[in-house]
Design an enzyme around this catalytic site. Structure first.
Site, PDB file in Angstrom:
ATOM      1  N   ASP A  55       0.859  -1.183   0.000  1.00  0.00           N
ATOM      2  CA  ASP A  55       0.000   0.000   0.000  1.00  0.00           C
ATOM      3  C   ASP A  55       0.898   1.237   0.000  1.00  0.00           C
ATOM      4  OD1 ASP A  55      -1.710   2.226   1.166  1.00  0.00           O
ATOM      5  OD2 ASP A  55      -3.193   0.607   1.083  1.00  0.00           O
ATOM      6  N   ILE A  56       0.557   2.253  -0.795  1.00  0.00           N
ATOM      7  CA  ILE A  56       1.405   3.448  -0.855  1.00  0.00           C
ATOM      8  C   ILE A  56       1.247   4.332   0.383  1.00  0.00           C
ATOM      9  CG2 ILE A  56       1.573   3.506  -3.369  1.00  0.00           C
ATOM     10  CD1 ILE A  56      -0.492   5.816  -3.326  1.00  0.00           C
ATOM     11  N   HIS A 124     -10.072  -4.784  -3.607  1.00  0.00           N
ATOM     12  CA  HIS A 124      -8.749  -4.940  -3.006  1.00  0.00           C
ATOM     13  C   HIS A 124      -8.862  -5.244  -1.528  1.00  0.00           C
ATOM     14  CE1 HIS A 124      -9.677  -0.611  -2.817  1.00  0.00           C
ATOM     15  NE2 HIS A 124      -8.880  -0.522  -1.762  1.00  0.00           N
TER      16      HIS A 124
END
Length: 163
Positions: A55-56, A124
């Site tokens: 995850d960013i 997701h």
């Protein structure tokens, strides 16, 4: 097969490509682009069904996203036929955690944001560990029993109860 009146066509009469999903790929979807290696994002796992990447904006020391390789809408759009896919996503998340030396599966969270609280409409699974090290904001964003976040187990229970 002739194109319908509402289907965009080229000057040569061929069906024009649109931003809609084609062969499981949606051109405007960031996760479709990641899975198709158009973004330079490191894929930690890829097989015929699902892919996994970091995850960013991590909410925990280990925060991964597991996504179907083909575009699937958000968790609210799923039906009973999607149970095997969701189960595969969870299993992949567990494998990624184990590969990254996360052994205490009691201190992890697997879940989905419930629409309209999804930032990306491609299904997701958030895989977060250890939850005991999540900060205040992450505890709120990935909060159990909230209107905006549903665990994988809750989603599977919901899908399995569909007729």
């Amino acid at each position: 097969m002739a194109a319908s009146e509402n289907t965009p066509t080229t000057a040569e009469g061929e069906i024009a490509k649109t931003d809609q999903t084609v062969d499981g790929y949606e051109k405007k979807c960031i996760f479709c682009k990641i899975v198709n290696r158009e973004m330079g994002t490191e894929l930690l796992h890829i097989d015929e069904d699902v892919s996994c990447f970091r995850d960013i904006h991590p909410g925990a020391p280990h925060h991964y996203l597991v996504v179907p390789n083909k575009h699937v809408g958000n968790c609210k759009s799923l039906g009973k036929e999607h149970v095997p896919l969701v189960e595969k996503m969870v299993e992949t998340g567990k494998e990624i955690l184990q590969k990254n030396n996360v052994t205490d599966l009691n201190d992890v969270r697997f879940g989905f944001h419930w629409p309209p609280f999804c930032s990306v409409t491609h299904l997701h699974l958030h895989v977060l560990a250890p939850t005991s090290l999540m900060g205040f904001l992450s505890r709120l964003v990935y909060r159990l029993n909230s209107y905006w976040f549903i665990t994988a187990d809750q989603l599977l229970q919901r899908l399995n109860s569909m007729s």
